[in-house]
Design a protein around this motif. Sequence first.
Motif, PDB file in Angstrom:
ATOM      1  N   ILE A  63       0.522  -0.769  -0.300  1.00  0.00           N
ATOM      2  CA  ILE A  63      -0.080  -0.057  -0.372  1.00  0.00           C
ATOM      3  C   ILE A  63       0.175   1.261   0.055  1.00  0.00           C
ATOM      4  CG2 ILE A  63      -1.740   1.322   1.410  1.00  0.00           C
ATOM      5  CD1 ILE A  63      -2.591  -1.597   2.458  1.00  0.00           C
ATOM      6  N   ALA A  64       2.374   1.273   1.154  1.00  0.00           N
ATOM      7  CA  ALA A  64       3.308   2.254   0.740  1.00  0.00           C
ATOM      8  C   ALA A  64       4.027   2.541  -0.220  1.00  0.00           C
ATOM      9  CB  ALA A  64       3.915   2.216   2.295  1.00  0.00           C
ATOM     10  N   ILE A  65       3.896   1.602  -1.359  1.00  0.00           N
ATOM     11  CA  ILE A  65       4.227   1.952  -2.012  1.00  0.00           C
ATOM     12  C   ILE A  65       3.236   2.420  -3.296  1.00  0.00           C
ATOM     13  CG2 ILE A  65       5.431   0.425  -4.676  1.00  0.00           C
ATOM     14  CD1 ILE A  65       6.526  -1.569  -2.402  1.00  0.00           C
ATOM     15  N   SER A  66       2.471   1.877  -2.972  1.00  0.00           N
ATOM     16  CA  SER A  66       1.263   2.341  -4.208  1.00  0.00           C
ATOM     17  C   SER A  66       1.122   4.138  -4.132  1.00  0.00           C
ATOM     18  CB  SER A  66       0.199   2.422  -3.580  1.00  0.00           C
ATOM     19  OG  SER A  66      -0.646   0.898  -4.149  1.00  0.00           O
ATOM     20  N   GLU A  67       1.063   4.881  -2.731  1.00  0.00           N
ATOM     21  CA  GLU A  67       1.109   6.029  -2.302  1.00  0.00           C
ATOM     22  C   GLU A  67       2.021   6.959  -2.904  1.00  0.00           C
ATOM     23  OE1 GLU A  67      -1.490   7.441   1.477  1.00  0.00           O
ATOM     24  OE2 GLU A  67      -1.009   5.467   2.226  1.00  0.00           O
ATOM     25  N   ALA A  68       3.420   5.560  -2.696  1.00  0.00           N
ATOM     26  CA  ALA A  68       4.612   7.260  -3.626  1.00  0.00           C
ATOM     27  C   ALA A  68       4.054   6.540  -4.690  1.00  0.00           C
ATOM     28  CB  ALA A  68       6.028   5.756  -2.409  1.00  0.00           C
ATOM     29  N   VAL A  69       4.093   5.981  -5.450  1.00  0.00           N
ATOM     30  CA  VAL A  69       4.397   5.846  -7.105  1.00  0.00           C
ATOM     31  C   VAL A  69       3.447   6.661  -7.444  1.00  0.00           C
ATOM     32  CG1 VAL A  69       3.947   4.431  -8.550  1.00  0.00           C
ATOM     33  CG2 VAL A  69       5.095   3.419  -7.090  1.00  0.00           C
ATOM     34  N   GLU A  70       1.684   6.842  -6.631  1.00  0.00           N
ATOM     35  CA  GLU A  70       1.112   7.947  -7.161  1.00  0.00           C
ATOM     36  C   GLU A  70       1.459   9.153  -7.546  1.00  0.00           C
ATOM     37  OE1 GLU A  70      -3.296   7.253  -5.613  1.00  0.00           O
ATOM     38  OE2 GLU A  70      -2.946   9.543  -5.555  1.00  0.00           O
ATOM     39  N   VAL A  71       2.172   9.328  -5.933  1.00  0.00           N
ATOM     40  CA  VAL A  71       2.528  11.047  -6.111  1.00  0.00           C
ATOM     41  C   VAL A  71       2.970  12.099  -7.181  1.00  0.00           C
ATOM     42  CG1 VAL A  71       4.120  12.609  -4.399  1.00  0.00           C
ATOM     43  CG2 VAL A  71       2.160  11.225  -3.513  1.00  0.00           C
ATOM     44  N   ASP A 123       2.558  -4.037  -6.280  1.00  0.00           N
ATOM     45  CA  ASP A 123       2.239  -2.993  -4.799  1.00  0.00           C
ATOM     46  C   ASP A 123       0.812  -3.060  -5.156  1.00  0.00           C
ATOM     47  OD1 ASP A 123       1.673  -1.890  -7.502  1.00  0.00           O
ATOM     48  OD2 ASP A 123       1.131   0.106  -6.448  1.00  0.00           O
ATOM     49  N   THR A 124       0.218  -2.447  -4.040  1.00  0.00           N
ATOM     50  CA  THR A 124      -0.919  -3.439  -4.009  1.00  0.00           C
ATOM     51  C   THR A 124      -2.177  -2.483  -5.115  1.00  0.00           C
ATOM     52  OG1 THR A 124      -1.160  -2.925  -1.368  1.00  0.00           O
ATOM     53  CG2 THR A 124      -3.414  -3.118  -2.099  1.00  0.00           C
ATOM     54  N   ALA A 125      -2.485  -0.925  -5.158  1.00  0.00           N
ATOM     55  CA  ALA A 125      -3.336  -0.643  -5.683  1.00  0.00           C
ATOM     56  C   ALA A 125      -2.828  -0.844  -7.834  1.00  0.00           C
ATOM     57  CB  ALA A 125      -2.859   1.121  -6.149  1.00  0.00           C
ATOM     58  N   GLY A 177       0.455 -12.764  -3.173  1.00  0.00           N
ATOM     59  CA  GLY A 177      -0.743 -11.353  -4.012  1.00  0.00           C
ATOM     60  C   GLY A 177      -1.050 -10.170  -3.861  1.00  0.00           C
ATOM     61  N   HIS A 178      -0.554  -9.124  -4.796  1.00  0.00           N
ATOM     62  CA  HIS A 178      -0.701  -8.045  -3.971  1.00  0.00           C
ATOM     63  C   HIS A 178      -1.605  -7.142  -2.655  1.00  0.00           C
ATOM     64  CE1 HIS A 178      -3.173  -7.810  -7.510  1.00  0.00           C
ATOM     65  NE2 HIS A 178      -3.979  -7.174  -7.150  1.00  0.00           N
ATOM     66  N   ASP A 179      -3.164  -8.063  -3.021  1.00  0.00           N
ATOM     67  CA  ASP A 179      -3.389  -7.385  -2.185  1.00  0.00           C
ATOM     68  C   ASP A 179      -3.312  -7.958  -0.765  1.00  0.00           C
ATOM     69  OD1 ASP A 179      -4.659  -9.588  -2.763  1.00  0.00           O
ATOM     70  OD2 ASP A 179      -6.340  -8.561  -3.627  1.00  0.00           O
ATOM     71  N   PHE A 180      -2.553  -8.613  -0.547  1.00  0.00           N
ATOM     72  CA  PHE A 180      -2.408  -9.709   0.495  1.00  0.00           C
ATOM     73  C   PHE A 180      -1.952  -8.343   1.901  1.00  0.00           C
ATOM     74  CE2 PHE A 180       1.287 -11.691   3.500  1.00  0.00           C
ATOM     75  CZ  PHE A 180       0.690 -12.359   4.041  1.00  0.00           C
ATOM     76  N   ILE A 181      -2.414  -8.450   2.759  1.00  0.00           N
ATOM     77  CA  ILE A 181      -1.683  -7.973   4.449  1.00  0.00           C
ATOM     78  C   ILE A 181      -1.482  -8.934   4.985  1.00  0.00           C
ATOM     79  CG2 ILE A 181      -2.297  -5.977   5.919  1.00  0.00           C
ATOM     80  CD1 ILE A 181      -3.601  -4.723   3.345  1.00  0.00           C
ATOM     81  N   PRO A 182       0.443  -8.531   5.458  1.00  0.00           N
ATOM     82  CA  PRO A 182       1.107  -9.463   6.526  1.00  0.00           C
ATOM     83  C   PRO A 182       0.103  -8.581   7.811  1.00  0.00           C
ATOM     84  CG  PRO A 182       2.487  -8.142   5.355  1.00  0.00           C
ATOM     85  CD  PRO A 182       0.680  -7.698   4.400  1.00  0.00           C
ATOM     86  N   ALA A 183       0.528  -9.876   8.899  1.00  0.00           N
ATOM     87  CA  ALA A 183      -0.258  -9.811  10.461  1.00  0.00           C
ATOM     88  C   ALA A 183       1.316  -8.805  10.318  1.00  0.00           C
ATOM     89  CB  ALA A 183       0.382 -11.218  10.945  1.00  0.00           C
ATOM     90  N   PRO A 184       1.020  -7.855  11.662  1.00  0.00           N
ATOM     91  CA  PRO A 184       1.388  -5.859  12.029  1.00  0.00           C
ATOM     92  C   PRO A 184       3.012  -7.538  12.250  1.00  0.00           C
ATOM     93  CG  PRO A 184      -0.483  -6.952  12.724  1.00  0.00           C
ATOM     94  CD  PRO A 184      -0.528  -8.120  12.196  1.00  0.00           C
ATOM     95  N   ILE A 185       3.734  -8.165  11.646  1.00  0.00           N
ATOM     96  CA  ILE A 185       4.817  -8.660  12.594  1.00  0.00           C
ATOM     97  C   ILE A 185       5.773  -7.424  13.267  1.00  0.00           C
ATOM     98  CG2 ILE A 185       5.114 -10.681  12.413  1.00  0.00           C
ATOM     99  CD1 ILE A 185       7.292 -10.182   9.755  1.00  0.00           C
ATOM    100  N   HIS A 186       6.608  -7.207  14.102  1.00  0.00           N
ATOM    101  CA  HIS A 186       7.312  -6.203  14.656  1.00  0.00           C
ATOM    102  C   HIS A 186       8.634  -6.112  13.383  1.00  0.00           C
ATOM    103  CE1 HIS A 186       5.705  -6.116  18.615  1.00  0.00           C
ATOM    104  NE2 HIS A 186       5.743  -6.940  18.124  1.00  0.00           N
TER     105      HIS A 186
END
Length: 455
Positions: free
Chosen positions: A210-218, A314-316, A328-337
């Motif tokens: 998701i963060a890649i999608s945002e940075a790429v969009e900008v 990226d996700t988008a 899968g690009h829409d996979f959201i991993p568990a919030p591991i440290h």
Amino acid sequence: MSNEQYKFFLCEEDLPKQWYNIRADMPMPTPPVLNPQTKEPITPEFLNVLFPMSLIEQEMSTERFIDIPKEVREIYKLWRPTPLIRARRLEKALDTPAHIYYKNEGASISGSHKCNTAVAQAYYNMIDGTKSLTTETGAGQWGSALAISCNFFDMDLEVYMVSASYYAKPYRKVIMQTYGADIYPSPSDHTDYGQKFKAEHPSSPGSLGIAISEAVEVAVKSNGQKKYSLGSVLNHVLMHQSVIGQECIKQMEMADEYPDVVIGCVGGGSNFGGVAFPFLHMNLTQGRKTRLVAVEPTATPTLTKGLYAFDYGDTAMLAPILKMFTLGHDFIPAPIHAGGLRYHGMAPQICMLYDAGYIEAVAVPQPATFAAGIQFAQAEGIVPAPESAHAIRTAIDEALDAKIKGEKRVILFNLSGHGLLDLAAYDAYHQGEVVDDTLEITPDEIRANLPKVYV
Ligand SMILES: Cc1ncc(COP(=O)(O)O)c(C=O)c1O
């Protein structure tokens, strides 16, 4: 006092003068990179919306060695060559006949290996006239490295930081701000995609995709005013990291040993590629037989459970489509440290080599990595980044296996970063709150969401 040597130092003149490009030695053809809109092989013109031409040329280059510009080497000298250390106290604690060495990339100016490519990427952007960069960051190590590099070359930087890490590691944000960057928790309100995603998933911890999608969009919407920079995955990024393995080869010579096994953690694959590819070059050209082991979390088991297929970076679905092992690009991993390992895909070069059996991969669960990180800290004194603790887990497992088999195995791992800004993660472990987030996923579940591409 014993005359046992612990540290192996190179001089500044020993700093590599060239990067090693594995593409020249790839035993198989490189699959095409596809345009996310047309799904046709990508053109340099399309990539130029995101990256400067000099980096696109490196991305596609088949030259074996590429000169490191003097300006980049001068900045590398602030922390390179990094030390190679024999972990004698860890060996004793494990009571193993194995010899364990680690390369301390946590000794860089921002605390991880990421500076090796950040300085190079900022330099080439500066040369090509870029005034402003955008990027994503997982745990904040990449964002910090690019922030200091942009500061060196007088460029602005906008960082989209995965929100789980943004809130868990607030001091990373402060470091990036200290170097002059602007930081947004991703998904953010700052981009169309971030707003859309947040509306649909208000409590999402975010992901690198998701963060890649945002940075790429900008970057895409900036009319050429901003370029995008990626901290891993791409060929040129892995190539910049080859300074790690090249130095290790010289330092292992100083120690009069050669590694039987080289280990690195993998998120997008850059620190592993950096330490392992120069040794793979030796395997391919000099008949060496070093095993190369990539270590990933069981929560994001890209290599060990993913599908080898074409998928978006990226996700988008704005970033190029790469042939890679993917969850899968829409996979959201568990919030591991280990936020830097929460990526759905993997560097295509690592995937090709893994698929063809040139490198190995293992997945390790989160509690066992913290146990290894703490054992390492208590023996050697350095608190490792949670990402690097994955490599340590496997190095310890190799040393214990050597003990059972009575073998003097020589083990080298890359300590990709220190963990002094990851103390909330260690606190959670001490409080018994670190859980095993092992992912169960089937190939059909992954396949269902992949792009339909025909090549
Ligand atoms: C300390 C550290 N190690 C490893 C990684 C994983 O990245 P890569 O696989 O590109 O080395 C990261 C990513 O942020 C990191 O911060």
